[in-house]
Scaffold this active site. Structure first.
Site, PDB file in Angstrom:
ATOM      1  CB  CYS A 224      16.808  -3.355 -53.908  1.00 24.33           C
ATOM      2  SG  CYS A 224      16.596  -4.170 -55.372  1.00 24.33           S
TER       3      CYS A 224
ATOM      4  NE  ARG B 193      17.166  -6.262 -63.380  1.00 22.88           N
ATOM      5  CZ  ARG B 193      17.820  -6.796 -62.437  1.00 22.88           C
ATOM      6  NH1 ARG B 193      18.373  -7.963 -62.669  1.00 22.88           N
ATOM      7  NH2 ARG B 193      17.664  -5.994 -61.305  1.00 22.88           N
TER       8      ARG B 193
ATOM      9  CG  HIS C 174      16.196   0.618 -55.890  1.00 19.74           C
ATOM     10  ND1 HIS C 174      17.579   0.334 -55.334  1.00 19.74           N
ATOM     11  CD2 HIS C 174      16.079  -0.579 -56.668  1.00 19.74           C
ATOM     12  CE1 HIS C 174      17.987  -0.745 -55.683  1.00 19.74           C
ATOM     13  NE2 HIS C 174      17.284  -1.373 -56.443  1.00 19.74           N
TER      14      HIS C 174
HETATM   15  N1  GLN Z   1      20.464  -8.514 -57.729  1.00 24.65           N
HETATM   16  C1  GLN Z   1      19.074  -8.390 -57.117  1.00 24.65           C
HETATM   17  C2  GLN Z   1      18.057  -8.561 -58.222  1.00 24.65           C
HETATM   18  O1  GLN Z   1      17.916  -8.202 -59.294  1.00 24.65           O
HETATM   19  C3  GLN Z   1      19.062  -7.014 -56.506  1.00 24.65           C
HETATM   20  C4  GLN Z   1      18.985  -5.777 -57.694  1.00 24.65           C
HETATM   21  C5  GLN Z   1      18.977  -4.496 -56.889  1.00 24.65           C
HETATM   22  O2  GLN Z   1      19.292  -4.163 -55.912  1.00 24.65           O
HETATM   23  N2  GLN Z   1      18.542  -3.535 -57.766  1.00 24.65           N
HETATM   24  O3  GLN Z   1      16.762  -9.117 -57.881  1.00 24.65           O
END
Ligand code: GLN
Length: 250
Positions: free
Chosen positions: A93, A127, A194
């Site tokens: 990520c 998101r 993740h």
């Molecule tokens: N900040 C990054 C995004 O939101 C990665 C997020 C994360 O590692 N969960 O794209």
């Protein structure tokens, strides 16, 4: 054998307990008679190409990414050299984003990247959150699935011809539209999947361990003795089912 692991920024990039992936490496290596030596490599520390068989970078929010991005970019040449020399790498990520050419976050900050993976990332409005299922073929003819969870604002665009980690069966993946997830360069893998990525996808842990052992021995990746993996198989099944049921919808 002793497998030397360089864990980059464990103090900054460890969202959703990405650190658990290291525990999986440790356990699966130990069950095959190999030890793992894990060095934390954080702000101000040097990456010495050849010193580690496996590099690992977890995920983080924009804030943590901004804190370490200049330091990570300064390690870029050494990281690219390490991978070119056959070291294995797993980036998750936030770490995956910063191993590309850069990340334009949602506050307009343009974070520099390492330039290992041929991609760029720009944060979008919504998101991309949910369960993911991928089809992968890291070795020709060996098709596998990866099940996991994604949560990112960043849309990652691979350069034309770049090798993704897999094809999205369910979920958003790199950008929600290309149909691809993650990236691969040699023995380096980057992904948005993740937290408990390796506990429910033990084949990927073993693939990375075998690549790390190949680096350690300067030989071919060894066949690792199979493990029963009953709980892991069940975890994969449940996760894959959840992804098929509702992955990749806003
Ligand atoms: N900040 C990054 C995004 O939101 C990665 C997020 C994360 O590692 N969960 O794209």
């Amino acid at each position: 054998m002793k497998i030397r692991v360089g864990h980059l920024y464990p103090d900054y990039l460890n969202i959703y307990a990405d650190r658990g992936n290291i525990v999986v490496f440790e356990r699966r290596a130990a069950l095959r008679g190999h030890g793992l030596e894990v060095d934390a490599v954080s702000v101000g520390d040097e990456v010495r190409p050849g010193a580690h068989d496996l590099l690992y970078v977890g995920g983080g929010q924009d804030r943590e990414q901004a804190l370490i991005a200049p330091d990570l970019a300064a390690k870029g040449t050494a990281i690219r050299e390490a991978v070119a020399g056959g070291a294995a790498l797993l980036a998750v990520c936030g770490g995956y984003q910063l191993l590309g050419r850069g990340y334009l976050d949602r506050h307009g900050a343009d974070l520099p990247g390492v330039g290992l993976f041929p991609h760029e990332t720009v944060a979008g409005e919504r998101r991309m959150i949910g369960d993911v299922l991928l089809e992968c073929e890291l070795e020709p003819g060996e098709q596998r699935t990866l099940a996991g969870f994604e949560n990112h604002a960043g849309r990652t665009k691979l350069d034309p011809g770049a090798e993704p980690l897999g094809r999205v069966v369910a979920g958003f993946g790199n950008d929600g539209e290309s149909g691809y997830e993650g990236a691969r360069v040699g023995r380096a893998i980057g992904t948005y999947l993740h937290g408990p990525l390796l506990p429910r996808n033990p084949w990927l842990a073993d693939w990375l361990l075998a690549q790390a052992l190949a680096h350690a021995t300067r030989g071919e990746p060894p066949e690792l003795a199979p493990l029963p993996d009953r709980l892991e198989t069940e975890a994969h099944r449940v996760s894959a089912q959840r992804a098929r049921a509702r992955g990749g919808r806003f």
